[in-house]
Enzyme design. Structure first.
Site, PDB file in Angstrom:
ATOM      1  N   TYR A 132     -16.625  20.810 -12.745  1.00  0.00           N
ATOM      2  CA  TYR A 132     -16.809  21.363 -14.097  1.00  0.00           C
ATOM      3  C   TYR A 132     -18.277  21.157 -14.474  1.00  0.00           C
ATOM      4  O   TYR A 132     -18.696  20.054 -14.801  1.00  0.00           O
ATOM      5  CB  TYR A 132     -15.874  20.647 -15.070  1.00  0.00           C
ATOM      6  CG  TYR A 132     -15.912  21.103 -16.515  1.00  0.00           C
ATOM      7  CD1 TYR A 132     -16.698  22.165 -16.956  1.00  0.00           C
ATOM      8  CD2 TYR A 132     -15.137  20.465 -17.475  1.00  0.00           C
ATOM      9  CE1 TYR A 132     -16.709  22.564 -18.268  1.00  0.00           C
ATOM     10  CE2 TYR A 132     -15.131  20.861 -18.802  1.00  0.00           C
ATOM     11  CZ  TYR A 132     -15.931  21.911 -19.196  1.00  0.00           C
ATOM     12  OH  TYR A 132     -15.954  22.306 -20.511  1.00  0.00           O
ATOM     13  N   LYS A 180     -16.249  25.479 -12.242  1.00  0.00           N
ATOM     14  CA  LYS A 180     -16.124  26.091 -13.567  1.00  0.00           C
ATOM     15  C   LYS A 180     -17.533  26.119 -14.138  1.00  0.00           C
ATOM     16  O   LYS A 180     -18.117  25.074 -14.424  1.00  0.00           O
ATOM     17  CB  LYS A 180     -15.195  25.252 -14.446  1.00  0.00           C
ATOM     18  CG  LYS A 180     -15.157  25.647 -15.888  1.00  0.00           C
ATOM     19  CD  LYS A 180     -13.936  25.029 -16.526  1.00  0.00           C
ATOM     20  CE  LYS A 180     -14.172  24.515 -17.924  1.00  0.00           C
ATOM     21  NZ  LYS A 180     -14.871  25.399 -18.836  1.00  0.00           N
TER      22      LYS A 180
END
Ligand code: NGF
Length: 293
Positions: free
Chosen positions: A136, A164
């Protein structure tokens, strides 16, 4: 193994006024995402879940409720990242035992960790849990920027299946897509979904999909079909809505919109402002009438 591509709502959590988890409301938010927004999956325990203000036990409780409600209807990704590596491992083991399809972890933040330290953080979680991992990356909140060469090093571990990408750096996104055609790349900024889709992302993870998931899918799929003009028209409407949401308080306003849809989305968790003012609630009603009717 579930398909991890597509539209993932970053799951909101319903809190009671005293800050405790409202299980009934949380289940309603999950149902709304599955039944009405028709998302492909949920990203549980992210920024949108107000995760970094919660205790380890509360984070586990949310993972448990989300899995219990969603069962195997959609894909589930558990965000377990924490500046406390032991907590990240504990959460990762818990979510893996529950049957989450993949883990994700925000890059460790606050201290200025070196890249070898960041790499060791991911490798430790993977080694201890045996699950897959989606990095992330959200540099505007963490201050951590990972470049193409560093992603190449991370992706040497076959359990690190993607990223992400919550950033507006489209040059980096293009370079990543070209360099790693077989890794999953998710767009993290809903308002930039069309340009990210044009660059070939595999999916998107967003807070606004809790209320605008149907339009998000249209943008993504139209872009994949090369129908850019049509996709742009929907991105324009989407961004009018997102502008309204951001100007009125991000999570509080999305929760207000869910309440307008009959979902008990509840309060935010302090130190965030718990609720909207009457004037902000009026704006929510206007956004609902204009964009969600
Ligand atoms: O809320 C934030 C960060 N970003 C989300 C999303 O990237 C976060 C994004 O949808 C997320 O997926 C998570 O971890 O929960 C924005 O809210 C949206 O694009 C509006 O700017 O502040």
């Amino acid at each position: 193994m579930k398909n991890l591509k597509g539209i993932f709502s970053a799951l909101l959590v319903s809190f009671n006024e005293d800050g405790t988890i409202n299980e009934k409301g949380l289940r309603q938010i999950i149902r709304h995402n599955i039944d009405k927004m028709k998302v492909d999956g949920l990203y549980v325990g992210g920024s949108t879940g107000e995760n970094f203000m919660l205790s380890t036990e509360e984070k586990k409780e949310i993972f448990r409720i989300a899995k219990d409600e969603a069962k195997d209807q959609i894909a589930l990704i558990a965000q377990v990242g924490s500046v406390n590596l032991k907590e990240a491992v504990e959460l990762g083991k818990y979510a893996t035992e529950l049957g989450y399809d993949s883990l994700s972890a925000v890059t460790p933040f606050y201290y200025k960790f070196s890249f070898p330290e960041i790499k060791n953080f991911y490798e430790t979680i993977i080694r201890e849990t045996g699950n897959k991992m989606i990095v992330y990356s959200i540099p505007f909140l963490t201050g951590v920027n990972i470049g193409v060469n560093q992603f190449a090093e991370l992706f040497e571990n076959e359990k690190i299946i993607g990223v992400k990408f919550t950033a507006g750096d489209f040059y980096l996104l293009e370079r990543l897509r070209k360099a790693f055609p077989n890794h999953l790349i998710y767009a993290g900024f809903d308002e930039m979904m069309l340009p990210a889709s044009v660059l070939g992302i595999d999916g998107a993870i967003g807070s606004t999909f809790n209320v605008n998931g149907v339009r998000a899918r249209q943008i993504f799929e139209l872009a994949q079909q090369g129908k850019i003009k049509e996709a742009l028209e929907i991105q324009n409407v989407t961004n009018d809505l997102i502008e309204g949401i951001l100007g009125n308080g991000l999570y509080q306003t999305i929760k207000g919109l869910l309440e307008e849809e009959g979902v008990n989305a509840g309060y935010c968790r302090e130190p965030m402002t718990k609720d909207l003012t009457p004037a902000q609630k009026q704006i929510v009603k206007e956004l609902k009438a204009k964009f969600l009717s």
